[in-house]
Design an enzyme around this catalytic site. Structure first.
Site, PDB file in Angstrom:
ATOM      1  CB  VAL A   1      -0.943   0.034   1.225  1.00 34.04           C
ATOM      2  CG1 VAL A   1      -1.980  -1.063   1.122  1.00 34.04           C
ATOM      3  CG2 VAL A   1      -0.162  -0.091   2.527  1.00 34.04           C
ATOM      4  CG  ASP A   2       4.966   0.725   0.690  1.00 33.62           C
ATOM      5  OD1 ASP A   2       4.704   0.008  -0.301  1.00 33.62           O
ATOM      6  OD2 ASP A   2       5.817   0.413   1.534  1.00 33.62           O
ATOM      7  CG  ASP A   3       5.112   5.842  -2.539  1.00 31.72           C
ATOM      8  OD1 ASP A   3       3.932   5.784  -2.922  1.00 31.72           O
ATOM      9  OD2 ASP A   3       5.569   6.729  -1.797  1.00 31.72           O
TER      10      ASP A   3
END
Ligand code: 6R9
Length: 694
Positions: free
Chosen positions: A563-565
């Site tokens: 859910v992050d980069d």
């Protein structure tokens, strides 16, 4: 102290599969058929298998699990006692603080104990009578090329190298960078460092010279260990040239590395053809073999560093994940044993490269600590053809086969005939790691590769966790294709909402972990603040994994991805910021924004939007240059699938790139772009869409 809510929750889960009929044999998977609703399909363990399994039922699992969270110190101390400790730990000082609000995050396990992981993996097994057991089979790139080492022989090889490293001045706490392919010398080098208390940092040999520079400048090694070249399929890769460039370019804060130990990999390249820097470069074969085959162990504190392994984060600078000795040792060994139901006669093959965490914990340390026979393979799975993996399985009678969904999908595409022409009858347990496995690939792995006989351990974990966190225990639970099932002993997963509130029962949210486990990372090398910010600040009181997750009505966990980069390409973590910074380093590229797209084989692929310097035209030549810039700065595995020319990027009035919109365009969901009212200039969108197939 364990949360009672959590236990109650687990308890009701344990009742489920064989309990009140909520899950019945009725909807158990019918082999080969894709059922209507994935989540309700259960694949039941074979009764014969379960009977002999280390954990034979959900009830047995619950009994152990409960103990592990109620009395973690007692639970882990018992396992730790299997190993040799020069000095025993002090039980009272098992300590942890995962809550940034209560001061520095500090995790310690077996504090005060002194041990050595190399001694426990090798000497201890030799002393226990396994000296003549094969520790390591090696299969070369070419069929017919192979080798093996018994525990006694492996120990001798490790000791010689350890003596050499000591001789050239490597001391406890010094870093050593290892840039090697899957030769026996790779685990040998890791173990030799561990033996003398040196901290190894293995850099995957697919990383470019620039990535190597970044890592060398960060951990400042005394020595770099490499080989001259390697064959991968029909390609020859000159690794020593990459190291030469990296050493020439590593200047920041580094008194340039003055020793490069090079293994001569004759089948790939002769020494005569290898470029050489006199006085700095030494041939492994010449200098190491003169050293004694016995080497005194350096006893280290349980919390002394064992290795640094770099992984991608949300900035362009990779994070140096630091693992220490005692907790990691116990955790990698015990997770290996239970998640694969390891038995002494097993022949274990994990296809991961030692350059990733899977290769650390489940090629090298975990299995060797159990006295297992491991197999490593130098080449690629489709050379000379797509049947090579099963050829190897039959040749060595592999019983446990652990791989990645991307490999399963790529072989599945080639057709069943490559699998079925081999017997594979030795196989007993299968495993996957690296990314969520889609149910179709799961079923193919289960039905075709495993002949519907072998349970699959879909192990969810991370570089940071050191070992398995959520994983099936073969034989214990019915499985659901695509679910990592339940937590390992001592692991308390929680799912939280945006505000960090724990959600109970059936839900989706962010995956966090409550309380520590022995294999947890202790810090990021040289940057404890980033460690706290990345893992402990997003949801105070918990370790945040960066993954999304849902829990179904039966309590099974389903990881949904980052859910992050971070983009997960073939199970390799790549930060969008890393790729963007590589693209922008090209003089003609003004700005770049990278998003993930779905990819049939790789899971995810990289899709890059680029804005060019004013007046520069976009053409095929520039497209190729931009891709090769990424290859050179990170590695081939990070090459974008697509470069999309963007005269302008969609930005908010405050200048933030709206990636949500870019994701839609990249995945061609053009009818569903979403709300664009926050854009400074909405006309950017039709312009971008018009350039879609540029
Ligand atoms: C061991 C390893 C970690 C990330 C992790 C997650 C993904 C790994 C998975 C999985 C679903 C699994 N991941 N195993 N997702 N199911 N069984 O891969 O470490 O390279 O650090 O990657 O990989 O997104 O956060 P690492």
């Amino acid at each position: 102290v364990a949360s009672h809510d959590h236990l109650r929750h687990m308890d009701s889960m344990a009742q489920l599969p064989f309990g009140a009929g909520k899950i019945s044999h009725h909807n158990a998977v019918i082999l080969g058929e894709a059922p209507a609703s994935e989540e309700n399909d259960l694949v039941f363990p074979n009764a014969e298998f379960s009977k002999k399994a280390l954990v034979s039922s959900p009830e047995k699992y619950m009994e152990m699990y409960k103990r592990s969270v109620v009395d973690p110190a007692g639970f882990w101390s018992e396992f730790a006692s299997e190993f040799y400790w020069k000095k025993k730990w002090v039980r009272e000082v098992f300590s942890e603080n995962l809550d940034v609000r209560k001061g520095n995050v500090k995790i310690e396990w077996f504090k005060g104990g002194k041990t050595n992981i190399c001694h426990n993996a090798l000497d201890r097994n030799v002393e226990a009578g396994s000296g003549d057991k094969v520790a390591l089979y090696w299969e070369g790139n070419e069929p017919g090329q192979d080798g093996k080492l018994t525990y006694k022989e492996l120990l001798k090889n490790v000791c010689q190298l350890a003596n050499y490293l000591r001789h050239v001045g490597v001391r406890k706490g010094d870093a050593v960078v290892i840039y090697l392919p899957m030769l026996m010398q790779l685990p040998i080098a890791m173990l030799a460092c561990a033996r003398i208390g040196a901290v190894h940092s293995v850099v995957f040999a697919g990383f470019s010279s620039d990535s190597l520079v970044q890592r060398i400048e960060d951990c400042k090694p005394k020595v770099v260990i490499t080989c001259n070249a390697v064959c991968r399929g029909s390609k020859v890769i000159h690794l020593k040239d990459i190291v030469d460039n990296a050493l020439a370019d590593s200047t920041k804060n580094v008194d340039s590395v003055d020793l490069c130990l090079t293994y001569e990999n004759k089948s790939a390249l002769s020494r005569e053809e290898t470029k050489w820097t006199k006085g700095r470069d030494f041939w492994w074969q010449d200098v190491v073999s003169v050293f004694p085959t016995e080497c005194q162990v350096e006893w280290v504190d349980a919390e002394d560093p064992l290795f640094i392994l770099y992984t991608s984060g949300s900035t362009a600078k990779p994070k140096g994940v630091l693992h220490t000795t005692g907790g990691y040792m116990v955790y990698s060994a015990i997770t290996f044993r239970y998640a694969f139901d390891y038995k002494p006669l097993d022949i274990y093959w994990c296809t991961a490269d030692c350059g990733w965490i899977t290769g650390h914990s489940y090629v090298a340390y975990g299995p060797l600590l159990n006295g297992a026979t491991i197999l490593i393979y130098e080449g690629v799975p489709n050379y000379p053809d797509a049947g090579r993996s099963w050829d190897i399985v039959d040749k060595y009678k592999v019983t446990i086969f652990y791989t990645a969904p991307t490999l399963i999908r790529s072989l599945m595409r080639e057709g069943d005939q490559y699998v079925t022409r081999y017997s594979r009858k030795s196989l007993r347990v299968l495993g996957t790691v690296g990314e969520p496995i889609n149910p179709t690939a799961w079923r193919w792995f289960f039905n075709v590769v495993g002949n519907a006989q072998c349970p699959i351990s879909d192990t969810w974990w991370q570089t940071e966790t050191g070992g398995f966190m959520i994983t099936p225990l073969p034989g214990a639970w019915p499985q659901k294709p695509g679910s990592a099932t339940f937590p390992f002993f001592g692991v308390q997963p929680v799912i939280v909402d945006e505000k960090g509130n724990e959600i109970i029962g059936e839900c989706s949210g962010y995956l966090c972990i409550k309380t520590s486990w022995p294999g947890a990372l202790r810090t990021l090398h040289g940057d404890h603040e980033r460690y706290e910010t990345t893992y402990f600040k997003p949801f105070p009181g918990y370790y945040f994994s960066g993954d999304g997750c849902s829990r179904d009505k039966d309590g099974y966990y389903w990881i949904t991805g980052r859910v992050d980069d971070v983009i997960n390409v073939s199970g390799h973590r790549i930060g969008t910021a890393e790729v963007e910074s590589a693209l922008i380093s090209h003089p003609k590229c003004a700005e770049a924004a990278v998003v993930a797209i779905e990819h049939e084989v790789k899971g995810q692929g990289i899709y890059a939007f680029v804005t060019l310097v004013k007046g520069v035209p976009f053409n095929e030549e520039l497209r190729k240059e931009l891709i090769s810039t990424v290859r050179n700065q990170i590695g081939s595995f990070a090459a974008p699938e697509k470069i999309h020319w963007a005269p302008e990027l969609p930005k908010t009035r405050s200048g933030k790139i709206m990636r949500r919109i870019l994701r839609k365009i990249a995945s061609k969901q053009l009818d569903d772009i979403g709300d664009t009212s926050a854009l400074a200039d909405p006309s950017v969108i039709p312009q971008l869409i018009a350039l879609c197939d540029h």
